[in-house]
Every structure is written in structure tokens, then in C-alpha cells.
Motif scaffolding. Structure first.
Motif, mmCIF file in Angstrom:
data_model
loop_
_atom_site.group_PDB
_atom_site.id
_atom_site.type_symbol
_atom_site.label_atom_id
_atom_site.label_comp_id
_atom_site.label_asym_id
_atom_site.label_seq_id
_atom_site.Cartn_x
_atom_site.Cartn_y
_atom_site.Cartn_z
ATOM 1 N N VAL A 230 44.555 -24.265 24.291
ATOM 2 C CA VAL A 230 43.892 -23.990 23.007
ATOM 3 C C VAL A 230 44.567 -22.851 22.263
ATOM 4 O O VAL A 230 44.747 -22.898 21.042
ATOM 5 C CB VAL A 230 42.395 -23.671 23.229
ATOM 6 C CG1 VAL A 230 41.744 -23.215 21.941
ATOM 7 C CG2 VAL A 230 41.680 -24.902 23.749
ATOM 8 N N LEU A 231 44.969 -21.806 22.996
ATOM 9 C CA LEU A 231 45.649 -20.691 22.335
ATOM 10 C C LEU A 231 47.066 -21.089 21.906
ATOM 11 O O LEU A 231 47.558 -20.663 20.868
ATOM 12 C CB LEU A 231 45.714 -19.489 23.282
ATOM 13 C CG LEU A 231 44.377 -18.826 23.637
ATOM 14 C CD1 LEU A 231 44.593 -17.689 24.619
ATOM 15 C CD2 LEU A 231 43.677 -18.309 22.392
ATOM 16 N N LYS A 232 47.691 -21.908 22.731
ATOM 17 C CA LYS A 232 49.081 -22.279 22.453
ATOM 18 C C LYS A 232 49.203 -23.303 21.336
ATOM 19 O O LYS A 232 50.118 -23.209 20.490
ATOM 20 C CB LYS A 232 49.717 -22.833 23.729
ATOM 21 C CG LYS A 232 51.178 -23.191 23.567
ATOM 22 C CD LYS A 232 51.752 -23.730 24.870
ATOM 23 C CE LYS A 232 53.215 -24.140 24.710
ATOM 24 N NZ LYS A 232 53.781 -24.677 25.948
ATOM 25 N N ALA A 233 48.293 -24.280 21.302
ATOM 26 C CA ALA A 233 48.428 -25.404 20.371
ATOM 27 C C ALA A 233 48.478 -24.984 18.904
ATOM 28 O O ALA A 233 49.416 -25.377 18.178
ATOM 29 C CB ALA A 233 47.302 -26.405 20.606
ATOM 30 N N PRO A 234 47.523 -24.198 18.389
ATOM 31 C CA PRO A 234 47.591 -23.847 16.959
ATOM 32 C C PRO A 234 48.794 -22.975 16.622
ATOM 33 O O PRO A 234 49.373 -23.113 15.539
ATOM 34 C CB PRO A 234 46.272 -23.107 16.719
ATOM 35 C CG PRO A 234 45.788 -22.685 18.053
ATOM 36 C CD PRO A 234 46.294 -23.686 19.024
#
Length: 591
Positions: free
Chosen positions: A136-140
Motif C-alpha cells: 500500500v505504501l509502495k504502490a501510490p
């Protein structure tokens, strides 16, 4: 879901921030690799390029890949550490919270649901936290950064990428509308199958005695099929989703190269090298964008179930027990061991009818008072009010001159030696079961158990004969639930546990029912002799158990209809006389 995160410790938040820094570094390194690929592609198709330059660019690209891998491993380690410690804390908090619940809260949630919330629900939350920190932190970050990188590198390619992103968003909306509700339902169905399984295991003897295996199997199959059907629906949706995502990724790559072929064909010779290099770079960045959305889709898949789990865990943790601690730690001088009921009335939560009404009587220190009545007359409920398993709806109950509501719960329980209707033994030894629990300054655990106190309690409870014949005697193993001892032996060990506490008040809730008359009489005589000055409250069904009581309280439909000694009640209480005559002959009653 966010509400459950308030239980994270500051050091865990710090680890999450450090993980974020490593994720940023990881994304930066991954997005640098297409730049080196652009450099390598340009060198390869440009005449006269030195091979050493290609090797140098390739080396930097390899270093970026290794750096990204190192960052991913570190983030995975931190995420696992945070999730493991968080889940451990949640389970401990749930266990402590449930221990503080009164029977009202236990009944409201149900035992099977509390088990599921402490196990399956915590696992769902843990899994989400582990993946959230990594995805979740990496995707955006990855998506935004990659879009910035490809901006201006080709309108046609950007439009193709935008179409694929829109399709992905539509897929996520489909999951949200049609699949999310099923994930929420799965937790309730898991509760149900846990309940059915637990009922079958705890009632296995009855099931077999009534040849009801087929009935139980049918009941389990209904619960199992309902859960399986829901899981199949969600799994099929996910099975369809992954090929769709793969198709979109392949289709986007094909579209980028197809558009690139037209652009290269229409370009001049000098521009073709730049277009070709940009096409390769754009394809890699576009894959990064799509991969970011895929990560978010995976989280969307997991989030609804974890969100439901977090809500269910929060429901338990946010529930305030109705039984509150008081401030008193001791009774009034001169009233030690005295129990008084003053106009006590009680009805169960949400019930319309009162179970007990206008109950008033006093038990002096050292007296033995018995409570008897027909089934459903409120005997056990009356006892449960003394121990504060429930609180009286009306009136007050005094122990040693102090209202039970005013006691600290620990202090109240230290005054009571309680033996329930169903004798409960715990996995361990005879010694650990008899010397179980805490009794203030006189407490002792299994490690420092006073041998003489344990033996004395077992002897008074008429259990020495069978205990000393067991393999290991007082250190003999006791199986879970006491399944390796008989019902009567289990009751005697439960009674020995109460005696070992040396309380001010004994409460026996139909605790002699599995004993024969001879053992019953011997046990009560020993208790009266060895524990002189201690108050006893006895709930019983058998007249023979209570004939010698100092006072007998007769209940009928929640009201006191008789009060006195055995002989007095035979003369002036019709209800008592009917119960007595149904069990013993007139000659036996007058002995």
C-alpha cells in the motif's frame, strides 16, 4: 480499520516510518533502471559505441536491482516484526478483556465468536498490516513517480496507458460492489462453523448416546456448505481477476510497441533512435504503473475481510464490562463472613420477566444455609448474584457488611470459595488444580504450593483415597477438562480447590450431585468440622444434602416461599414438603 491501529506502539510507528524511507529508496532504484535501459538501448543501436560503456550502464542497472532487493528484504523484515508484535498484543488484550467480562457480555458475543475474534480475525489483521507496509505504501509512490517519469514521452502511449488504468478502476469497482459484501459475510459464517464444531465436540457423549451423528453431520454440512459457497464465489472472482490483469498488462505492452512501430515508421532516420529508446523506457514505466495498480487491487481484495475483522476485534476491546470494580477491600468489623440479601430482584438483560423478586434473608458467620426449589426457581441465579457474575437489578447484597458492588472484584473473590454446578478442572496436575488461583496474602502457585494445605483440602473433600492411588498421587496428570477422572472425583477436586483457599464463605452450587449419599454426608461433616466459623451457602436438589443446614431457603418461581430448619419447613411449607416427600419416605424425613 484505522481505529485498530491506535494499539500500535511508538516504536512500531517508528519502524513503519523507517520502512517508508526504505520503500522510497526502493522505488527510486527501480525507476532508475529504465533510465539505464534507455542508455544501453541508445548505445547498442548507435554506431561506434564502446562496449565498455554498455557494461558500465549494465553494472549500474544491476546495482539498482540489488539495492531494490535489499530494500524489499528490509521492509519485509520490519513489516513482519510490526505485524507479529501487534498481533501478539491484540491477542493478549482480547484475552484480558474477555476475562473481565461478566456473563452478560460473554452471552452477548457468544463463546464461539470470541474464539474466532481472538484467532481468525487477528490473523486477518496481521496479514493486512504485513502486506500494507510492503504494497500500500509502495504502490501510490510508484504509480505517481512513474507517471511523472513518462509524462511528455508520447501522447499516444499515455492514452493507451490511461485506457488500461480506467479498465483497472472499473475492475476494482466491480470487486467493491459485488465481492466485498461476501468477504464481510465470511467472518460471520466462520463464527457459525466454529460454534457448530464446538457444540459437537463438547457434547460428543450425548451425540453418540442418542445416535445423532448423522444429525450433527447434516448440521455441520449446512454450515460448511454455506461458508464454502461464499468462499467459492470470492475465489472465483479472484481467479478471474488475475488473468484479466495479466491480459491488460500484455495488451498494454503490445499497444505500446504497436504504436511505437507506427511512430518509428513515420519518423525520419535521425529521430528513430530516440523514439525506439523512448518506447522501451515507456513500456517499462507503464508496467510499473500497472503493477502499482495491481498491488492496490490485491489490497482491495484483502481489505474488506480485514476491515470486518478489525471492527469485530474493536467491538470486544471497546466493550465496557457492566460489572465494575468498587473501592472496598475488606468488610465491616464484626460482620466478617455474613451474607445479607435485602429486597433483591433480578431479571436477565433484555428480559421482560423477573427471575428473582423481593429476596431477603441473612446468613450469619459460621452458619450453613441451603437453597432449594424446583427446576427454574432461580437457585443458581441467586448464587450468581453473590459472586457478581450478574448484578442484582433491585435491592442489595451485603458480604461482611459491605455491598458486593462496592468491593474490588479481587477482594470479593478472595472472600469466596466457589464450586460451580459443573466441576471444572484444568490441564495440569492434581496439585495445580487444588492449589489453583490467587487468595491474596495466602495465595500460592504450583511452584510454591504448601504440600500440607493441598493434602488437607483433598482429605476434607474425601478425595485422598483415589488421589493417592493415581500414578504420581498429587502430581498425577489431569487432562483437559478432567476427562481422565470420573464425575464424582472431579467434583471432589473442585471442592478441595475451594477448601484450599481458606475463604470466609463457601458457595456450593449443586456441587454434591455426583456424590453418593455416604460420601456426601462424610464430606459435609468434614467441612463443618474442619472449617468451623466459615459461612456456607449450598444450592441442592437432594433433601438429604441439606437436612442438617442451620437454615433452608425455599424458592418457587423466583420468590421465597419458606424459610427455616428442615423440621420447621416440613410443618409449615407445602412446597418444601412436596419436594421432600418426592425423594424420601416419611420415616426417613423424621430421622
Amino acid at each position: 480499520m484505522l481505529k485498530i491501529l491506535r494499539y500500535l506502539k511508538p516504536e512500531e510507528w517508528l519502524l513503519a516510518v523507517v520502512s517508508l524511507l526504505f520503500i522510497v529508496a526502493q522505488v527510486w532504484l527501480e525507476l532508475k533502471m529504465p533510465d539505464y535501459m534507455y542508455r544501453i538501448t541508445t548505445l547498442v543501436i548507435t554506431p561506434g559505441s564502446a562496449m565498455s560503456d554498455v557494461w558500465i550502464a549494465g553494472g549500474y542497472m544491476l546495482l539498482c536491482a540489488l539495492g531494490s532487493l535489499t530494500g524489499a528484504v528490509i521492509v519485509g523484515f520490519f513489516a513482519s516484526r510490526i505485524a507479529a508484535s501487534f498481533s501478539q498484543r491484540l491477542r493478549s488484550m482480547l484475552f484480558s478483556k474477555v476475562e473481565s467480562f461478566s456473563m452478560e457480555e460473554i452471552n452477548r458475543f457468544s463463546t464461539s465468536s470470541l474464539i474466532t475474534r481472538s484467532t481468525n480475525d487477528v490473523t486477518q489483521i496481521t496479514l493486512l498490516i504485513t502486506l500494507a507496509l510492503q504494497l500500500v505504501l509502495k504502490a501510490p509512490i510508484m504509480a505517481v513517480w512513474a507517471i511523472i517519469k513518462i509524462a511528455g514521452k508520447g501522447v499516444e502511449w499515455s492514452l493507451a496507458t490511461a485506457v488500461v488504468v480506467i479498465v483497472l478502476i472499473l475492475v476494482v469497482m466491480f470487486i467493491t460492489i459485488f465481492v466485498f459484501p461476501k468477504f464481510r459475510k465470511m467472518q460471520l459464517l466462520t463464527d457459525n462453523i466454529t460454534r457448530v464444531t464446538r457444540e459437537n465436540l463438547t457434547g460428543l457423549r450425548v451425540v453418540r448416546a442418542y445416535n445423532a451423528e448423522a444429525y450433527q453431520e447434516d448440521k455441520f454440512e449446512i454450515a460448511n456448505e454455506e461458508l464454502t459457497g461464499t468462499q467459492l464465489f470470492t475465489n472465483r472472482a479472484m481467479v478471474v481477476l488475475m488473468p484479466v490483469l495479466t491480459l491488460l498488462m500484455g495488451g498494454l505492452s503490445l499497444a505500446i510497441f504497436w504504436i511505437g512501430a507506427y511512430l518509428i515508421d513515420a519518423a525520419t532516420a535521425t529521430d528513430r533512435i530516440a523514439i525506439f529508446s523512448n518506447m522501451n523506457v515507456f513500456a517499462q514505466y507503464a508496467m510499473q504503473v500497472i503493477m502499482s495498480f495491481m498491488m492496490l487491487v490485491i489490497m482491495f481484495i484483502m481489505f474488506p475481510r480485514a476491515s470486518v475483522s478489525a471492527k469485530r476485534v474493536n467491538e470486544v476491546l471497546d466493550t465496557e464490562p457492566v460489572i465494575k470494580d468498587g473501592e472496598a477491600i475488606d468488610g465491616v468489623h464484626g460482620f466478617a463472613g455474613e451474607v445479607t440479601f435485602k429486597n433483591v430482584g433480578f431479571k436477565y438483560p433484555d428480559a421482560a420477566e423477573y427471575v428473582l423478586q423481593n429476596i431477603s434473608f441473612t446468613v450469619k458467620r459460621g452458619e450453613t444455609v441451603a437453597i432449594i426449589g424446583s427446576t427454574g426457581s432461580g437457585k443458581s441465579t441467586l448464587i450468581n448474584l453473590v459472586t457478581r457474575f450478574f448484578d442484582a437489578t433491585e435491592g442489595e447484597i451485603l458480604i461482611s457488611g459491605v455491598n458486593v458492588r462496592d468491593y474490588k472484584l479481587e477482594a470479593l473473590y478472595n472472600k469466596i470459595g466457589y464450586v460451580p454446578q459443573k466441576a471444572v478442572l484444568f490441564t495440569g496436575t492434581v496439585r495445580s488444580n487444588v492449589a489453583y488461583g490467587d487468595n491474596g496474602e495466602d495465595s500460592f502457585s504450583e511452584d510454591k504450593a504448601k504440600e500440607d494445605e493441598v493434602k488437607r483440602a483433598v482429605r476434607i473433600a474425601q478425595g485422598a483415597d483415589f488421589v493417592e492411588k493415581m500414578d504420581g498421587a498429587y502430581d498425577a496428570a489431569v487432562a483437559q477438562g478432567g476427562t481422565n477422572v470420573s464425575g464424582g472425583q472431579k467434583q471432589r477436586l473442585a471442592i478441595a480447590r475451594a477448601i484450599c483457599r481458606k475463604p470466609e464463605i463457601y458457595i456450593f452450587d449443586d456441587s454434591f450431585s455426583a456424590l453418593d449419599y455416604k460420601t456426601d454426608r462424610a464430606l459435609r461433616s468434614a467441612i463443618k468440622k474442619e472449617t468451623a466459623g466459615v459461612t456456607s451457602l449450598i444450592v441442592a436438589q437432594r433433601i438429604g444434602t441439606i437436612m442438617d443446614a442451620d437454615q433452608i431457603i425455599v424458592l418457587d418461581e423466583g420468590r421465597v416461599v419458606g424459610k427455616g430448619t428442615h423440621k420447621e419447613l416440613l410443618k409449615n411449607c407445602v412446597v418444601y414438603k412436596e419436594i421432600a416427600m418426592s425423594q424420601l419416605s416419611e420415616k426417613e424425613l423424621l430421622q
